[in-house]
Design an enzyme around this catalytic site. Structure first.
Site, PDB file in Angstrom:
ATOM      1  N   GLU A  56      58.255  59.171 -12.856  1.00 58.50           N
ATOM      2  CA  GLU A  56      57.700  59.063 -14.261  1.00 58.50           C
ATOM      3  C   GLU A  56      57.637  60.546 -14.634  1.00 58.50           C
ATOM      4  O   GLU A  56      57.731  60.932 -15.971  1.00 58.50           O
ATOM      5  CB  GLU A  56      56.601  58.303 -14.399  1.00 58.50           C
ATOM      6  CG  GLU A  56      56.728  56.903 -14.311  1.00 58.50           C
ATOM      7  CD  GLU A  56      55.439  55.969 -14.139  1.00 58.50           C
ATOM      8  OE1 GLU A  56      55.636  54.723 -13.866  1.00 58.50           O
ATOM      9  OE2 GLU A  56      54.458  56.585 -14.129  1.00 58.50           O
TER      10      GLU A  56
ATOM     11  N   LYS B  14      47.676  56.173 -24.923  1.00 57.66           N
ATOM     12  CA  LYS B  14      48.238  55.046 -25.534  1.00 57.66           C
ATOM     13  C   LYS B  14      48.195  55.299 -26.917  1.00 57.66           C
ATOM     14  O   LYS B  14      46.946  55.673 -27.306  1.00 57.66           O
ATOM     15  CB  LYS B  14      48.251  53.902 -24.994  1.00 57.66           C
ATOM     16  CG  LYS B  14      48.850  53.749 -23.639  1.00 57.66           C
ATOM     17  CD  LYS B  14      49.048  52.180 -23.069  1.00 57.66           C
ATOM     18  CE  LYS B  14      49.587  52.036 -21.899  1.00 57.66           C
ATOM     19  NZ  LYS B  14      49.640  50.542 -21.611  1.00 57.66           N
TER      20      LYS B  14
ATOM     21  N   TYR C 109      59.281  51.600 -19.704  1.00 60.67           N
ATOM     22  CA  TYR C 109      58.959  50.358 -19.044  1.00 60.67           C
ATOM     23  C   TYR C 109      60.195  49.347 -18.897  1.00 60.67           C
ATOM     24  O   TYR C 109      59.887  47.955 -18.614  1.00 60.67           O
ATOM     25  CB  TYR C 109      58.156  49.677 -20.322  1.00 60.67           C
ATOM     26  CG  TYR C 109      56.581  50.186 -20.223  1.00 60.67           C
ATOM     27  CD1 TYR C 109      55.938  50.136 -19.139  1.00 60.67           C
ATOM     28  CD2 TYR C 109      56.015  50.992 -21.327  1.00 60.67           C
ATOM     29  CE1 TYR C 109      54.503  50.487 -19.103  1.00 60.67           C
ATOM     30  CE2 TYR C 109      55.064  51.400 -21.364  1.00 60.67           C
ATOM     31  CZ  TYR C 109      54.145  51.255 -20.246  1.00 60.67           C
ATOM     32  OH  TYR C 109      52.676  51.805 -20.434  1.00 60.67           O
TER      33      TYR C 109
ATOM     34  N   HIS D 246      48.054  54.580 -19.481  1.00 60.93           N
ATOM     35  CA  HIS D 246      48.953  54.358 -18.394  1.00 60.93           C
ATOM     36  C   HIS D 246      48.678  55.095 -17.368  1.00 60.93           C
ATOM     37  O   HIS D 246      48.367  56.366 -17.457  1.00 60.93           O
ATOM     38  CB  HIS D 246      50.593  54.295 -18.867  1.00 60.93           C
ATOM     39  CG  HIS D 246      51.179  54.182 -17.530  1.00 60.93           C
ATOM     40  ND1 HIS D 246      51.705  53.211 -17.012  1.00 60.93           N
ATOM     41  CD2 HIS D 246      51.734  55.547 -16.968  1.00 60.93           C
ATOM     42  CE1 HIS D 246      52.748  53.605 -16.165  1.00 60.93           C
ATOM     43  NE2 HIS D 246      52.686  54.643 -15.818  1.00 60.93           N
TER      44      HIS D 246
HETATM   45  P1  IDP Z   1      49.132  48.498 -15.765  1.00 62.03           P
HETATM   46  O1  IDP Z   1      49.189  49.285 -17.042  1.00 62.03           O
HETATM   47  O2  IDP Z   1      47.695  48.190 -15.461  1.00 62.03           O
HETATM   48  O3  IDP Z   1      49.865  49.233 -14.580  1.00 62.03           O
HETATM   49  P2  IDP Z   1      51.158  46.533 -15.983  1.00 62.03           P
HETATM   50  O4  IDP Z   1      51.159  45.381 -15.336  1.00 62.03           O
HETATM   51  O5  IDP Z   1      52.157  47.804 -15.182  1.00 62.03           O
HETATM   52  O6  IDP Z   1      49.757  47.070 -16.128  1.00 62.03           O
HETATM   53  O7  IDP Z   1      51.686  46.354 -17.298  1.00 62.03           O
HETATM   54  C1  IDP Z   1      52.190  47.525 -18.257  1.00 62.03           C
HETATM   55  C2  IDP Z   1      51.489  47.282 -19.627  1.00 62.03           C
HETATM   56  O8  IDP Z   1      52.049  46.288 -20.046  1.00 62.03           O
HETATM   57  C3  IDP Z   1      49.991  46.997 -19.663  1.00 62.03           C
HETATM   58  O9  IDP Z   1      49.444  48.308 -19.289  1.00 62.03           O
HETATM   59  C4  IDP Z   1      49.884  46.432 -20.785  1.00 62.03           C
HETATM   60  O10 IDP Z   1      49.784  47.442 -21.967  1.00 62.03           O
HETATM   61  C5  IDP Z   1      50.806  45.556 -21.079  1.00 62.03           C
HETATM   62  N1  IDP Z   1      50.675  44.238 -20.561  1.00 62.03           N
HETATM   63  C6  IDP Z   1      50.585  43.870 -19.236  1.00 62.03           C
HETATM   64  N2  IDP Z   1      50.331  42.538 -19.141  1.00 62.03           N
HETATM   65  C7  IDP Z   1      50.122  42.041 -20.382  1.00 62.03           C
HETATM   66  C8  IDP Z   1      49.974  40.697 -20.858  1.00 62.03           C
HETATM   67  O11 IDP Z   1      49.865  39.650 -20.344  1.00 62.03           O
HETATM   68  N3  IDP Z   1      50.098  40.543 -22.387  1.00 62.03           N
HETATM   69  C9  IDP Z   1      50.253  41.915 -22.940  1.00 62.03           C
HETATM   70  N4  IDP Z   1      50.343  43.085 -22.572  1.00 62.03           N
HETATM   71  C10 IDP Z   1      50.627  43.231 -21.279  1.00 62.03           C
HETATM   72 MG    MG Z   2      52.094  49.284 -14.325  1.00 62.04          MG
END
Ligand code: IDP
Ligand code: MG
Length: 140
Positions: A128, A11, A51, A117
């Protein structure tokens, strides 16, 4: 264990911090092979499409803004149990909760700027990868 492919993004916080090589070293040390890789600058539409599953979440707007704030490195990783293995070495979404030695514990600043990611299922990995690479760009 089956040989799988997963999709990875380094990222904008991590490309800005010059951690592409550091992250790739951790990926390779874990036994995953980088079989496709390119550095690109996403447009807002690319980030929104990628996303889309999070479109209703309160952090969506900030997330897509962050993902277009600088270059990203998109990758296909191949190896035994690649989807789960990469999730394991990434660490928890919130770097404060990520286990020591994981990519996010090592490089990430915050839950939103969390360096990498990784696909969360084989099905999503396929989707993806297809969204980001042509078949001929992946060389295993
Ligand atoms: P992951 O990347 O660990 O799979 P996901 O729940 O899929 O997590 O969320 C996608 C991305 O969204 C996260 O990697 C992070 O960058 C962002 N994100 C997730 N939850 C939050 C939050 O509560 N606050 C701000 N950004 C978040
Ligand atoms: Mg995720």
């Amino acid at each position: 264990m089956a040989i799988e492919r997963t999709f990875s993004i380094i990222k904008p916080d991590a490309t800005k911090g010059n951690h592409t090589g550091g992250i790739n070293a951790m990926i390779e040390a874990a036994g995953l092979r980088i079989v496709a890789q390119k550095r690109v600058k996403w447009k807002l539409a690319d980030a929104k499409k990628f996303y889309a599953v999070h479109a209703k979440r309160p952090f969506f707007k900030d997330l897509v803004k962050f993902m277009v704030s600088g270059p990203v490195v998109v990758q296909v990783l191949e190896g035994n149990d690649a989807v789960k293995k990469y999730r394991d070495i990434m660490g928890a979404t919130n770097p404060k909760e990520a286990a020591a030695g994981t990519i996010r514990a090592t490089f990430a600043k915050s839950i939103d700027e969390n360096s990498v990611h990784g696909s969360d299922s084989i099905e999503n990995a396929k989707k993806e990868i297809k969204q980001n690479f042509k078949a001929k760009e992946i060389v295993g």
